[in-house]
Write a protein that holds these residues in place. Structure first.
Motif, short mmCIF file in Angstrom:
data_model
loop_
_atom_site.label_atom_id
_atom_site.label_comp_id
_atom_site.label_asym_id
_atom_site.label_seq_id
_atom_site.Cartn_x
_atom_site.Cartn_y
_atom_site.Cartn_z
N GLY A 147 -13.66 -13.44 -0.44
CA GLY A 147 -12.71 -13.31 -1.93
C GLY A 147 -12.98 -11.38 -1.99
O GLY A 147 -12.32 -11.47 -2.86
N ASN A 148 -13.65 -11.11 -1.00
CA ASN A 148 -13.72 -9.52 -0.99
C ASN A 148 -12.56 -8.86 -0.74
O ASN A 148 -10.90 -9.26 -0.32
N TYR A 149 -11.69 -7.43 -1.29
CA TYR A 149 -10.84 -6.90 -1.27
C TYR A 149 -10.80 -5.89 0.29
O TYR A 149 -10.01 -4.99 0.38
N ASP A 150 -11.62 -6.19 1.08
CA ASP A 150 -11.11 -5.50 3.18
C ASP A 150 -9.78 -6.18 3.11
O ASP A 150 -9.52 -4.91 4.30
N GLY A 151 -9.05 -6.64 3.10
CA GLY A 151 -7.27 -7.00 3.66
C GLY A 151 -6.84 -5.21 2.81
O GLY A 151 -5.87 -4.81 3.62
N LEU A 152 -7.73 -4.86 1.80
CA LEU A 152 -6.81 -3.33 1.49
C LEU A 152 -6.81 -2.70 2.71
O LEU A 152 -5.60 -1.73 2.52
N GLY A 153 -7.63 -2.88 3.52
CA GLY A 153 -7.27 -2.30 4.51
C GLY A 153 -6.18 -1.62 5.51
O GLY A 153 -6.53 -0.85 6.29
N GLN A 154 -5.31 -2.99 5.23
CA GLN A 154 -4.24 -3.25 5.91
C GLN A 154 -2.82 -3.26 5.65
O GLN A 154 -2.01 -3.09 5.93
N VAL A 155 -3.16 -3.46 4.03
CA VAL A 155 -1.58 -3.55 2.89
C VAL A 155 -0.90 -2.09 2.95
O VAL A 155 -1.40 -1.03 3.48
N ARG A 156 0.19 -2.57 3.34
CA ARG A 156 1.20 -1.66 3.51
C ARG A 156 2.66 -2.10 2.43
O ARG A 156 2.55 -2.83 2.68
N TRP A 157 3.34 -0.86 2.32
CA TRP A 157 4.16 -1.36 1.74
C TRP A 157 5.66 -1.06 2.67
O TRP A 157 5.45 -1.57 4.01
N THR A 198 6.45 -9.08 -2.81
CA THR A 198 6.76 -8.98 -1.60
C THR A 198 7.33 -7.74 -1.72
O THR A 198 7.67 -7.06 -0.34
N SER A 199 6.98 -6.45 -2.56
CA SER A 199 6.68 -5.02 -1.94
C SER A 199 6.15 -4.67 -0.31
O SER A 199 6.02 -3.71 -0.31
N ILE A 200 4.80 -5.51 -0.58
CA ILE A 200 3.92 -5.10 0.36
C ILE A 200 3.48 -6.30 0.73
O ILE A 200 3.56 -7.87 1.08
N THR A 201 2.66 -5.15 2.69
CA THR A 201 2.63 -6.63 3.14
C THR A 201 1.26 -6.13 3.99
O THR A 201 0.80 -5.31 3.58
N GLY A 202 0.36 -7.59 4.60
CA GLY A 202 -0.17 -7.27 5.45
C GLY A 202 -1.63 -7.45 4.60
O GLY A 202 -2.60 -7.58 4.93
N TYR A 203 -1.53 -7.85 3.89
CA TYR A 203 -3.19 -7.81 2.79
C TYR A 203 -3.37 -9.30 3.57
O TYR A 203 -2.43 -10.83 2.94
N GLN A 204 -4.78 -9.48 3.54
CA GLN A 204 -5.03 -10.62 4.56
C GLN A 204 -6.26 -11.23 3.46
O GLN A 204 -7.21 -10.46 3.30
N MET A 216 -9.27 5.31 -9.13
CA MET A 216 -8.74 5.14 -8.00
C MET A 216 -9.16 5.75 -6.98
O MET A 216 -9.74 6.25 -6.43
N ILE A 217 -8.87 4.76 -5.32
CA ILE A 217 -9.72 5.47 -4.46
C ILE A 217 -8.41 5.51 -3.63
O ILE A 217 -7.11 4.66 -3.67
N GLU A 218 -8.99 5.98 -2.03
CA GLU A 218 -7.59 6.75 -1.41
C GLU A 218 -7.93 6.27 0.65
O GLU A 218 -9.62 6.48 0.70
N ARG A 219 -7.21 5.47 1.01
CA ARG A 219 -7.34 5.36 2.29
C ARG A 219 -7.84 6.00 3.28
O ARG A 219 -6.42 7.24 3.30
N ARG A 220 -8.58 6.39 3.95
CA ARG A 220 -9.08 7.43 4.56
C ARG A 220 -7.81 7.85 5.86
O ARG A 220 -8.19 8.97 6.18
N ALA A 221 -7.67 6.71 6.41
CA ALA A 221 -6.69 6.65 7.88
C ALA A 221 -5.68 7.59 7.61
O ALA A 221 -5.00 7.93 8.50
N ASP A 222 -5.00 6.69 6.33
CA ASP A 222 -3.52 7.08 6.57
C ASP A 222 -3.28 7.78 4.26
O ASP A 222 -2.07 8.21 4.26
N GLY A 223 -4.32 7.93 3.45
CA GLY A 223 -3.86 8.34 2.86
C GLY A 223 -3.73 7.59 2.06
O GLY A 223 -3.23 7.91 0.35
N GLN A 224 -3.19 6.32 1.68
CA GLN A 224 -3.03 4.96 1.01
C GLN A 224 -3.44 4.76 -0.08
O GLN A 224 -4.66 4.71 -0.21
N ARG A 225 -2.95 5.15 -1.20
CA ARG A 225 -3.30 5.73 -2.98
C ARG A 225 -3.58 3.83 -3.51
O ARG A 225 -3.10 3.54 -3.19
#
Lengths: 541, 310
Positions: A515-525, A504-510, A225-234
């Motif tokens: 193939g890295n997971y950097d897109g998790l920085g922008q993903v949101r519900w 489809t419940s999430i959006t913003g993943y690029q 489990m990790i947490e996005r520092r900008a907004d606390g999204q886990r």
């Protein structure tokens, strides 16, 4: 239980009602009988727990085929660890368009061919423990990797560094043994806090970096489990080894995202399902057939060229990989800064393959026999079977040997093969050419596993490394790739695409190019956070 | 009884010592080099030698064994080559999950097998018998890697009652336990049937019926307890297998147990973890078998004399 046991002891003195040969058995077992009301209580308790309404769940779940093995970037070598460590740690340099090194934490100047100065960009990020990242942390991280006692697998390539200085709080100077214009591209390892390195902090279990995500917990090796520092999204990474189960978990909305590592038919199946979106992007993971140059059969250039002409890569990509790949001619894709878009390559031409085999002294009565080694992965085995069939059509007998990954890879590294298939994953810097093809890089000194020895290639590799002119370097590397295509230490197959399947419940993943997971920085519900399926009695906050 | 106990415990310790030796030799017999695994292909030969020396891998074999053995006495199983974590911590993390799954599977197996086996024995050569034994055949024939996804499809996707995989709540154990439990129940049910059938023909059963006991009471109170002894051996063996990690089921259900840990370690060539997992599984087998023997002797006091006299 205790009462029953005492009761039994008391009963020992009473003659059994029936003289069974094992009369004591019944009585001893009798002591363990539970009363019915106890069972009712157990079932009642389970029912109460089962009726608990699940709480809204803000955690985004990401399904992985493999767990990250090490969260300390000094030791991590597997792709999953590297991708997750990118989220947890910042690095000096990254790769941009054309896989060219670009500044991340720092910009750099080449003060001399053996002296690079890196200046940290303001404001420098904070570590997850609140301390600000400084040049001292950079120095401590690389000094730690270079220390033989650390036993870091990344030390090999960085041994070119002779000294690291920190003239100011934001400046780091690297001094090299010899000129290497590719050097900035080597500084991609996450930076750790100097004071914690000194204390021997267990970064592998409790990572503290300065990346956009911070570590929360790792209940066991299958969950992180990790947490996005900008907004606390886990974000929770879940290891689900079985691809079918991973697919079912996405369908059941128990995970919201997965990326790569699925058989093509499952990708096609999922992409057609309502509630799931597919993102696809051209990848750079290079699949190839490797040959043992010391072998009397595949050691012949004519046989290798016949093999290259006998494989119908276009059709394999279209029908087996379901179009999620592109034909490769060399190790780097055309968009890479040393990529060679105009190389002619080997087209599918069975007649030409037969002609080459005949020239090599083979015909239908006297067919070459090749052993093809691969892993036990069902998809790789399927590809091997298709290649076996296609080679048979031109007059080459192929026997497939599949081994578990460890044995297979061990055999390849030790040179125990005639022909094998593998892929180079995540290769970004052209220093790979020395590592994989130079005659000095035969294991254990490198990864020239097929004992390829070509004076022209060796010379081109050395010249490209020594030149400081980028344009000239590019030309030399392109010439080298043409040479490698001509001499065929590898028969290039394809570059597999990257894909991500998301709810489809999430959006913003690029999806990124590597193939890295950097897109998790922008993903949101999309809208309110998802509520987990009712059958998951989860107690997450 | 004491002699029996001592003999059994000593032989278990001897077996354990043998396992320790074999497990230690494992790292030296299988192809591959732990140092190369740690440092990667690009490592310099001097670095490899330095690490080999630091790990004590350049010492004579007997010295390495003695260091390993001393470590075991202090519960020091080393560290993982990849994650760098203490192996004891990894085992402590995984064993409870395996233990939990094993016990629930055992309950499922007994819950299914006992009525099936009894009914089949009491109603021998009737449709009930054929039905129960048909189920047993079905359960034994279906491999876990097929049964698991089938149960997921029905229980998680169609009905939505249980999570697909993982250890995500109290009900996540149901599907893996059913997968393991039905396979075990099939074997157990057949064993119970044959064992009860054998006992039903004994003289004391005729006595029980002659003195007017109802058939149900005669079976439950006299036939079943006497038929349980051979079943206990089978249960012990099966429980040992379960505690050793149900590799396929744990992989299918991403169940974070010992089996999954071992598979991961084998795939990565994480030798110390493989060593520790094998040692743990072997020790579990030895301990469970020892306990089964002791329980057997406790339930049937004649056993110790038979065994003791050879």
């Amino acid at each position: 239980m205790r009462n029953s046991f005492h009761e039994f002891r008391h009963l020992r003195h009473i003659r059994p009602t029936t003289r069974s040969p094992i009369g004591s058995v019944r009585k001893r077992l009798h002591g363990f009988q539970l009363n019915w009301y106890m069972w009712l209580m157990v079932f009642g308790l389970i029912s109460i727990v089962g009726c608990t309404e699940p709480l809204p769940d803000y955690t985004l779940r990401f399904g992985l085929a493999n767990s990250p093995t090490n969260l300390d970037p000094r030791y991590a070598t597997d792709a999953t660890s590297a991708r997750i460590n990118r989220l947890l740690y910042s690095r000096l340099v990254d790769f941009g368009e054309g896989t060219v090194p670009v500044p991340a934490l720092a910009t750099w100047r080449e003060l001399s061919p053996i002296h690079y100065r890196f200046t940290l960009q303001e404001p420098t990020p904070l570590f997850h423990n609140g301390a600000r990242l400084s040049a001292n942390d950079v120095k401590a991280t690389y000094a730690s990797i270079l220390n033989p006692a650390t036993a870091s697998p990344h030390r090999g390539i960085l041994q070119i560094i002779t000294r690291i200085d920190t003239p100011t709080e934001n400046t780091v100077d690297f001094f090299l043994k010899q000129p290497d214009s590719l050097f900035p591209g080597y500084l991609v390892i996450g930076i750790l806090p100097a004071n914690l390195i000194a204390k021997g902090h267990p970064f592998h279990t409790h990572p503290i970096g300065s990346g956009p995500f911070q570590f929360l917990e790792r209940a066991d090796d299958t969950r992180l489990m990790i947490e996005r520092r900008a907004d606390g999204q886990r974000v929770e990474f879940l290891r689900i080894p079985d691809p079918t189960v991973r697919t079912l978990k996405l369908l059941a909305n128990e995970i919201h995202l997965l990326q790569n590592d699925l058989p093509p038919e499952l990708v096609t199946y999922l992409s057609a399902r309502k509630g799931i979106t597919l993102q696809q992007r051209q990848g750079a993971n290079f699949a190839y057939l490797g040959f043992n140059q010391l072998d009397p059969v595949v050691g012949q250039e004519l046989v290798r060229k016949a093999i290259a002409h006998a494989i119908d890569r276009e059709h394999i990509i279209q029908f087996v990989l379901r179009g999620r790949a592109r034909v490769a001619q060399t190790l780097f894709p055309p968009e890479h800064w040393v990529g060679h878009a105009s190389l002619p390559g080997y087209t599918y031409d069975p007649e030409e393959a037969q002609r080459l085999l005949k020239k090599a002294g083979y015909d239908y009565a006297h067919r070459p026999t090749i052993t093809y080694k691969t892993s036990t992965d069902p998809f790789r085995l399927r590809l091997a079977t298709i290649i076996q069939y296609q080679l048979d059509q031109v007059g080459i007998d192929v026997s497939i040997q599949s081994h578990d990954w460890g044995t297979f890879y061990g055999d390849i590294k030790s040179g125990r093969f005639q022909m094998y298939s593998l892929a180079w994953v995540g290769v970004k810097s052209p220093d790979i050419f020395r590592y994989a093809f130079h005659s000095d890089a035969i294991p254990p000194l490198g990864a020239n596993r097929g004992h390829f020895a070509d004076v022209v290639s060796d010379r081109l590799i050395t010249q490209a490394e020594q030149t400081l002119n980028k344009q000239e370097q590019q030309t030399l590397y392109r010439t080298l790739q043409a040479r490698l295509l001509d001499t065929l230490p590898y028969a290039p197959l394809w570059f597999e695409d990257h894909y991500a399947l998301a709810s489809t419940s999430i959006t913003g993943y690029q999806l990124s190019a590597d193939g890295n997971y950097d897109g998790l920085g922008q993903v949101r519900w999309m809208g309110p956070p998802s509520v987990p399926p009712k059958h998951i009695a989860r107690l997450d906050p | 009884m004491t002699r029996f106990l001592v003999t059994r415990i000593l032989s278990a310790l001897l077996a354990l010592l043998g396992v320790i030796c074999l497990v230690f030799l494992l790292i030296h017999l299988i192809p591959g080099d732990p140092v190369e695994v740690m440092l990667g292909e690009s490592a310099q030969p001097t670095d490899k030698e330095t690490l080999r020396h630091a790990l004590g891998l350049d010492l004579p074999l007997h010295q390495q064994w003695w260091i390993y053995f001393k470590g075991l006495l202090h519960l020091d199983l080393g560290t993982s080559l990849f994650s760098g974590r203490a192996i004891v911590d990894l085992l402590i993390e995984r064993i409870p999950a395996t233990l939990y799954l094993s016990l629930v599977s055992l309950i499922v197996a007994i819950g299914l097998a006992l009525p099936l086996g009894l009914v089949a024995a009491v109603r021998q050569h009737t449709p009930l018998d054929y039905g129960a034994m048909g189920f047993a055949l079905f359960g034994m024939s279906i491999p876990n890697f097929w049964m698991g996804p089938l149960l997921i499809l029905v229980g998680a996707l169609w009905l939505g009652w249980f999570p697909v995989s993982g250890r995500e709540g109290w009900n996540s154990v149901v599907l893996p336990a059913l997968t393991l439990g039905t396979a075990m129940a099939a074997i157990l049910a057949r064993m119970i049937r044959s064992s009860v059938l054998e006992v039903l023909g004994e003289d004391f059963m005729r006595t029980a019926r002659a003195k007017g006991l109802s058939p149900t009471r005669a079976v439950l109170h006299h036939a079943l307890p006497n038929a349980l002894l051979p079943i206990l051996t089978l249960l012990g063996l099966q429980l040992g297998g379960l505690l050793g990690g149900a590799v396929i089921t744990e992989t299918v259900f991403a169940w974070p147990g010992l089996g999954l840990l071992m598979i991961e370690a084998i795939q990565q060539r994480d030798y110390p973890v493989v060593q520790a997992a094998v040692l743990c599984i072997s020790t579990t087998y030895i301990v469970v078998n020892l306990l089964t023997d002791l329980l057997y002797a406790w339930l049937d006091p004649r056993i110790q004399f038979t065994t003791g006299d050879g």
